[in-house]
Write a protein that holds these residues in place. Structure first.
Motif, PDB file in Angstrom:
ATOM      1  N   HIS A 102     -32.191 -39.604  35.322  1.00 41.25           N
ATOM      2  CA  HIS A 102     -33.182 -38.528  35.300  1.00 41.25           C
ATOM      3  C   HIS A 102     -33.042 -37.743  36.602  1.00 41.25           C
ATOM      4  O   HIS A 102     -33.210 -38.305  37.695  1.00 41.25           O
ATOM      5  N   PHE A 103     -32.735 -36.444  36.487  1.00 38.60           N
ATOM      6  CA  PHE A 103     -32.663 -35.587  37.669  1.00 38.60           C
ATOM      7  C   PHE A 103     -33.999 -34.868  37.881  1.00 38.60           C
ATOM      8  O   PHE A 103     -34.272 -33.859  37.230  1.00 38.60           O
ATOM      9  N   PHE A 104     -34.828 -35.405  38.758  1.00 38.89           N
ATOM     10  CA  PHE A 104     -35.973 -34.637  39.266  1.00 38.89           C
ATOM     11  C   PHE A 104     -35.424 -33.415  40.023  1.00 38.89           C
ATOM     12  O   PHE A 104     -36.017 -32.333  40.022  1.00 38.89           O
ATOM     13  N   THR A 105     -34.287 -33.615  40.654  1.00 36.79           N
ATOM     14  CA  THR A 105     -33.556 -32.572  41.392  1.00 36.79           C
ATOM     15  C   THR A 105     -33.519 -31.234  40.643  1.00 36.79           C
ATOM     16  O   THR A 105     -33.213 -31.192  39.458  1.00 36.79           O
ATOM     17  N   SER A 106     -33.836 -30.159  41.364  1.00 34.47           N
ATOM     18  CA  SER A 106     -33.683 -28.820  40.785  1.00 34.47           C
ATOM     19  C   SER A 106     -32.614 -28.052  41.547  1.00 34.47           C
ATOM     20  O   SER A 106     -32.060 -28.561  42.527  1.00 34.47           O
ATOM     21  N   GLY A 107     -32.313 -26.831  41.080  1.00 35.84           N
ATOM     22  CA  GLY A 107     -31.260 -26.030  41.709  1.00 35.84           C
ATOM     23  C   GLY A 107     -30.026 -25.959  40.826  1.00 35.84           C
ATOM     24  O   GLY A 107     -28.891 -25.888  41.306  1.00 35.84           O
ATOM     25  N   PHE A 108     -30.245 -25.969  39.497  1.00 33.31           N
ATOM     26  CA  PHE A 108     -29.135 -25.935  38.545  1.00 33.31           C
ATOM     27  C   PHE A 108     -29.187 -24.626  37.746  1.00 33.31           C
ATOM     28  O   PHE A 108     -29.447 -23.562  38.309  1.00 33.31           O
ATOM     29  N   SER A 109     -29.048 -24.731  36.451  1.00 28.51           N
ATOM     30  CA  SER A 109     -28.928 -23.520  35.627  1.00 28.51           C
ATOM     31  C   SER A 109     -30.180 -22.645  35.672  1.00 28.51           C
ATOM     32  O   SER A 109     -30.118 -21.450  35.411  1.00 28.51           O
ATOM     33  N   SER A 134     -30.410 -30.251  29.775  1.00 29.48           N
ATOM     34  CA  SER A 134     -28.937 -30.189  29.725  1.00 29.48           C
ATOM     35  C   SER A 134     -28.399 -31.174  28.700  1.00 29.48           C
ATOM     36  O   SER A 134     -27.425 -30.897  28.022  1.00 29.48           O
ATOM     37  N   ASP A 135     -29.043 -32.332  28.585  1.00 29.79           N
ATOM     38  CA  ASP A 135     -28.606 -33.322  27.585  1.00 29.79           C
ATOM     39  C   ASP A 135     -29.797 -33.645  26.672  1.00 29.79           C
ATOM     40  O   ASP A 135     -29.927 -33.064  25.600  1.00 29.79           O
ATOM     41  N   VAL A 136     -30.658 -34.526  27.115  1.00 30.94           N
ATOM     42  CA  VAL A 136     -31.824 -34.883  26.290  1.00 30.94           C
ATOM     43  C   VAL A 136     -32.696 -33.636  26.123  1.00 30.94           C
ATOM     44  O   VAL A 136     -33.122 -33.032  27.107  1.00 30.94           O
ATOM     45  N   ASN A 137     -32.922 -33.280  24.885  1.00 24.98           N
ATOM     46  CA  ASN A 137     -33.673 -32.050  24.640  1.00 24.98           C
ATOM     47  C   ASN A 137     -34.711 -32.268  23.555  1.00 24.98           C
ATOM     48  O   ASN A 137     -34.923 -33.375  23.061  1.00 24.98           O
ATOM     49  N   GLU A 138     -35.384 -31.172  23.195  1.00 27.17           N
ATOM     50  CA  GLU A 138     -36.478 -31.232  22.218  1.00 27.17           C
ATOM     51  C   GLU A 138     -36.012 -31.796  20.874  1.00 27.17           C
ATOM     52  O   GLU A 138     -36.795 -32.431  20.170  1.00 27.17           O
ATOM     53  N   CYS A 139     -34.736 -31.599  20.529  1.00 25.91           N
ATOM     54  CA  CYS A 139     -34.244 -32.131  19.246  1.00 25.91           C
ATOM     55  C   CYS A 139     -34.149 -33.652  19.297  1.00 25.91           C
ATOM     56  O   CYS A 139     -34.639 -34.353  18.405  1.00 25.91           O
ATOM     57  N   ASP A 140     -33.508 -34.146  20.367  1.00 23.58           N
ATOM     58  CA  ASP A 140     -33.407 -35.613  20.527  1.00 23.58           C
ATOM     59  C   ASP A 140     -34.787 -36.256  20.487  1.00 23.58           C
ATOM     60  O   ASP A 140     -35.005 -37.277  19.830  1.00 23.58           O
ATOM     61  N   LEU A 141     -35.687 -35.637  21.244  1.00 21.40           N
ATOM     62  CA  LEU A 141     -37.001 -36.256  21.404  1.00 21.40           C
ATOM     63  C   LEU A 141     -37.809 -36.168  20.116  1.00 21.40           C
ATOM     64  O   LEU A 141     -38.512 -37.116  19.753  1.00 21.40           O
ATOM     65  N   MET A 142     -37.694 -35.053  19.407  1.00 22.62           N
ATOM     66  CA  MET A 142     -38.424 -34.913  18.146  1.00 22.62           C
ATOM     67  C   MET A 142     -37.870 -35.908  17.121  1.00 22.62           C
ATOM     68  O   MET A 142     -38.633 -36.558  16.404  1.00 22.62           O
ATOM     69  N   GLU A 143     -36.553 -36.052  17.085  1.00 23.50           N
ATOM     70  CA  GLU A 143     -35.945 -37.022  16.159  1.00 23.50           C
ATOM     71  C   GLU A 143     -36.392 -38.442  16.518  1.00 23.50           C
ATOM     72  O   GLU A 143     -36.763 -39.227  15.642  1.00 23.50           O
ATOM     73  N   TYR A 144     -36.369 -38.739  17.793  1.00 27.23           N
ATOM     74  CA  TYR A 144     -36.743 -40.086  18.231  1.00 27.23           C
ATOM     75  C   TYR A 144     -38.204 -40.378  17.884  1.00 27.23           C
ATOM     76  O   TYR A 144     -38.537 -41.420  17.302  1.00 27.23           O
ATOM     77  N   MET A 145     -39.068 -39.437  18.218  1.00 28.55           N
ATOM     78  CA  MET A 145     -40.499 -39.695  18.023  1.00 28.55           C
ATOM     79  C   MET A 145     -40.890 -39.706  16.546  1.00 28.55           C
ATOM     80  O   MET A 145     -41.852 -40.366  16.169  1.00 28.55           O
ATOM     81  N   HIS A 176     -18.965 -40.934  30.185  1.00 22.58           N
ATOM     82  CA  HIS A 176     -19.294 -42.350  30.390  1.00 22.58           C
ATOM     83  C   HIS A 176     -20.525 -42.800  29.598  1.00 22.58           C
ATOM     84  O   HIS A 176     -21.091 -43.854  29.880  1.00 22.58           O
ATOM     85  N   GLY A 177     -20.918 -41.996  28.644  1.00 23.31           N
ATOM     86  CA  GLY A 177     -22.032 -42.402  27.769  1.00 23.31           C
ATOM     87  C   GLY A 177     -23.374 -42.479  28.471  1.00 23.31           C
ATOM     88  O   GLY A 177     -24.252 -43.247  28.071  1.00 23.31           O
ATOM     89  N   ILE A 178     -23.510 -41.690  29.538  1.00 22.37           N
ATOM     90  CA  ILE A 178     -24.790 -41.684  30.265  1.00 22.37           C
ATOM     91  C   ILE A 178     -25.672 -40.568  29.723  1.00 22.37           C
ATOM     92  O   ILE A 178     -25.228 -39.429  29.613  1.00 22.37           O
ATOM     93  N   ARG A 179     -26.907 -40.894  29.384  1.00 23.68           N
ATOM     94  CA  ARG A 179     -27.855 -39.850  28.987  1.00 23.68           C
ATOM     95  C   ARG A 179     -28.485 -39.238  30.221  1.00 23.68           C
ATOM     96  O   ARG A 179     -28.763 -39.951  31.197  1.00 23.68           O
ATOM     97  N   VAL A 180     -28.697 -37.911  30.163  1.00 20.69           N
ATOM     98  CA  VAL A 180     -29.282 -37.207  31.302  1.00 20.69           C
ATOM     99  C   VAL A 180     -30.629 -36.595  30.903  1.00 20.69           C
ATOM    100  O   VAL A 180     -30.723 -35.894  29.890  1.00 20.69           O
ATOM    101  N   VAL A 181     -31.653 -36.887  31.687  1.00 23.10           N
ATOM    102  CA  VAL A 181     -32.965 -36.241  31.514  1.00 23.10           C
ATOM    103  C   VAL A 181     -33.078 -35.173  32.607  1.00 23.10           C
ATOM    104  O   VAL A 181     -32.977 -35.473  33.788  1.00 23.10           O
TER     105      VAL A 181
END
Lengths: 478, 478
Positions: free
Chosen positions: B101-108, B195-206, B129-134
């Motif tokens: 999880h990147f709390f870090t900002s300063g990207f896109s 960038s990776d985990v998005n509203e689609c992933d989360l809606m599908e999961y929930m 490497h199969g890492i999920r990014v929040v």
């Protein structure tokens, strides 16, 4: 009746309160509440508590009846049961009393013949002897400059807003909450059943009253529509009149009929009338207060082009949406201005450098003052709105009070140094600490001449109403 | 990517927090905030603070890098500047980390080529490497049942509401304020730039998550509209989905673009989609919370015929108007029922004995219980709404607390003993005492299974939305 003899109500030289108990009355809302309120508000003339049993209360002699009071009595507050109202009126007539306020209920509002008759009989005696009657079934009169009040916890400072309000509870709420936002009052009257003093008298009086610059009117119904229309027209041609007309639905009208015996009248008739005379119509009690705040802090119109500044990215997106939906214009900032702001911050990470602007991560160090300076110098905005959204910030005032205080101090300083108005929204309190901080921040801000609102939506709607008021006023050439 | 490997995010066995300082960091919102939050939330697995300087913090060894951590690491929180993000991702890949999880900002979200490229580069390594990014640029994940949190002051109790929220600030506000009204959460994700985990992933999961019975979604924009539509449709066919779509105006969309790089999409397209799938659309953050409260306390529809009870004549007139305007029906009570209620009180003076009903003067002695019993037995209403309007009552909870507490206790008792639902509105706080009393009263009420709202308007609008949701659900045969 003319309005001239309302002076005894607003500026009595002596007051008798009938129905005061010498025993503890905590939990009772009777005569003792009025006695305490007049003392708290600093009434300077003699106060005469009345109770058949006599005795002493708060260091004052209790007189068995109005007739037993040694000096002249201008104004009487009745807090005895309705069954004693007729005799009391007779006693007041014999004493030469000029006005009676009946807190007492149990009259025409019950909708039964005996209550209607009692109200008529009381009024007949009063009229015969030139006594004005406030009520029955109401909280009565609040005039801080005269020391007349109906609750101990109301603000003792005077101001320019007059309130005409059938409902005592709604008057209480406005007096408390608008005071929390810097509104001060010339006078407020809760007049209940309006057997004598009614919305027409009060509107006529306040239209001419030099102490009243803004009128708030809460109307359940009017008894003399042509006279009210004329009074409203005259008042609205001289000063802003903010109207909350209720009883506009079937169930609301039913409640109004039972509350104060009012006939509400058709909603669209009211809409037409209020538009025609350029009275500002509001549809909730919050909006009613918002417009009192707005006219208190803005004596002339401001444009609708706003620079929006706040804390929190999501809050900023919402702020843009809400302000735009309510009719404000949030112009995008040109690149040069964005560069200038970014240069202040050192970094843009975690911020939104545009309009609306979010300075969450960086605002803490830079503060609001330099940013508000950039806004002030930018020609394409008319004012700034700053939102302080308490509950959505990870570093809340509970634990980071000094940071929040600095932001408020920056806004106060900017208001003093810069030319364009600044409006503040404090919203989303989620803890007692937030709430207490909000009250303190509001006071710092309003004492610096800044209007404070509870949401971007409310601030924006109020701004749009202010503009429309002045557009219509100017169009009508008044 | 599938949603199955989101488990490392919602239920990690170990967590490393990169960017933790061993010095005091009050006022900073970095790694230490996350460390404190995980500890407060009761995370049971190993917690590994990381800082090149090493040392110790909160009794835990600080490791110089992720590679130096002795055990396996499922989940990493990054609170270092963006410049270190790429190396950190490589370190995580080498360590076998499953999610960052990147709390870090300063990207896109800066809208500049270098930020966009950095975000892509980080994601490329993570994907390899199969890492999920929040994230990046977000508050991250809150799962009280797992002890995962992003703030120390959030509630540790679990519940059935899942939150999908691009904005961290708005997630924080909802987690705090909805918790104050009895809503408890299964999980919440603030996913920022997505960038990776998005509203689609989360809606599908929930949609499939057995711990999530109600979904709240705050959407600035979606990147894959067809996939989101499908996910939303599936979720909404299984459980209530409450949507707050923002960026619906030009200025809001501009802020959203700068906030999370989102393209907002046309408002009416969203309106059509949400109606089609029977997701509940709300237009303010307050309404969004209101519907979470509503679905939490009502698992099935209730009719719209309401008995309205409260304190204050003016408040009662307003209550009737507001409930009716928002689509509820407030049927007049028949004479026999009015007589029955009046008999309870002994006197009608100062009251409104109809629907809406005002028991200001008399309620203190009689209490609400016997009146709510009469309402419960009356066949022509489906539920009762009680409003406790604090600031307009002359005897406020500051000084008459025992009376107010009795009213709340009466409502709690009535909820237990009677058949029909009771909803409570607590509104018009004007002092810190009112606010504190409100929080305590809310908790007593929600722990008794009662939904509490901030205004009649909000309660009524929520009820109408609940009814419409079930009407549409039943009409579609789902």
């Amino acid at each position: 009746m003319s309005t001239s003899n309302l002076e005894a109500i607003f500026n009595p030289r002596s007051i008798a309160i009938v129905g005061v108990s010498t025993k503890a009355t905590r939990g009772q809302l009777g005569g003792n509440n009025y006695l305490d309120a007049m003392i708290s508000c600093g009434f300077r003339g003699p106060l005469y508590p009345v109770n058949p049993k006599g005795g002493e209360v708060r260091g004052l002699t209790v007189y068995p009846s109005v007739g037993d009071i040694p000096g002249p009595v201008d104004y009487v507050v009745s807090a005895i049961p309705a069954s004693g109202a007729l005799q009391l009126t007779k006693d007041c007539a014999a004493k030469g009393v000029k006005a009676i306020h009946f807190f007492t209920s149990g009259f025409s509002e019950l909708g039964r013949p005996e209550g209607i008759k009692l109200e008529k009989d009381v009024l007949a005696i009063a009229r015969e002897h030139g006594i004005r009657v406030v009520g029955p079934n109401c909280m009565g009169v609040y005039v801080p400059s005269s020391g007349v009040s109906f609750l101990s916890d109301l603000c003792n400072e005077s101001g320019q807003v007059g309130i005409i309000c059938q409902s005592g509870g709604n008057a209480i709420y406005v007096l408390r909450e608008a005071a929390n936002r810097g509104v001060r009052f010339s006078k407020a009257v809760s007049y209940g059943n309006a057997s004598d003093v009614n919305e027409c008298d009060l509107m006529e009086y306040m239209a001419d009253d030099p102490d009243t610059g803004i009128i708030m009117a809460y109307i359940e119904g009017v008894k003399d529509a042509p006279r009210f229309k004329k009074a409203l027209q005259r008042a609205a041609s001289r000063k802003p009149v903010i109207v909350l007309k209720v009883g506009v639905t079937e169930s609301g009208a039913r409640a109004a009929a039972s509350h104060t015996g009012s006939l509400s009248g058709a909603d669209r008739v009211w809409d037409g009338l209020l538009q025609q005379v350029n009275a500002v119509r509001t549809s909730t009690i919050e909006e009613w207060i918002d417009m009192a705040v707005t006219f208190t802090f803005f004596s002339e119109p401001v444009g609708r082009r706003v620079a929006l500044l706040g804390l929190g990215g999501g809050a900023t997106v919402l702020a843009g949406d809400e302000a735009t939906k309510e009719g404000l214009v949030i112009p995008a900032f040109p690149d040069e201005m964005r560069r200038r702001t970014a240069a202040l911050l050192g970094s843009e990470a975690g911020t939104i450098i545009n309009n609306p602007m979010d300075l969450s991560a960086e605002a803490w160090n830079v503060g609001y003052y330099p940013v508000l300076k950039v806004f002030d110098e930018y020609k394409d905005v008319d004012l700034s709105i700053v939102h302080l959204s308490l509950g959505l910030i990870a570093r809340p005032p509970d634990t980071h009070r000094e940071i929040w205080d600095k932001l408020v101090d920056d806004i106060v300083r900017a208001r003093k140094d810069f030319r364009k108005p600044i409006v503040v929204v404090i919203q989303m309190a989620t803890s007692p600490d937030h709430y207490c901080w909000m009250l303190e921040a509001r006071e710092k801000l309003y004492r610096a001449g800044i209007a404070v609102y509870n949401s971007i939506r409310h601030a924006s709607r109020s701004g749009t109403r202010l503009l429309r008021y002045y557009e219509r006023k100017n169009a009508s050439g008044r």
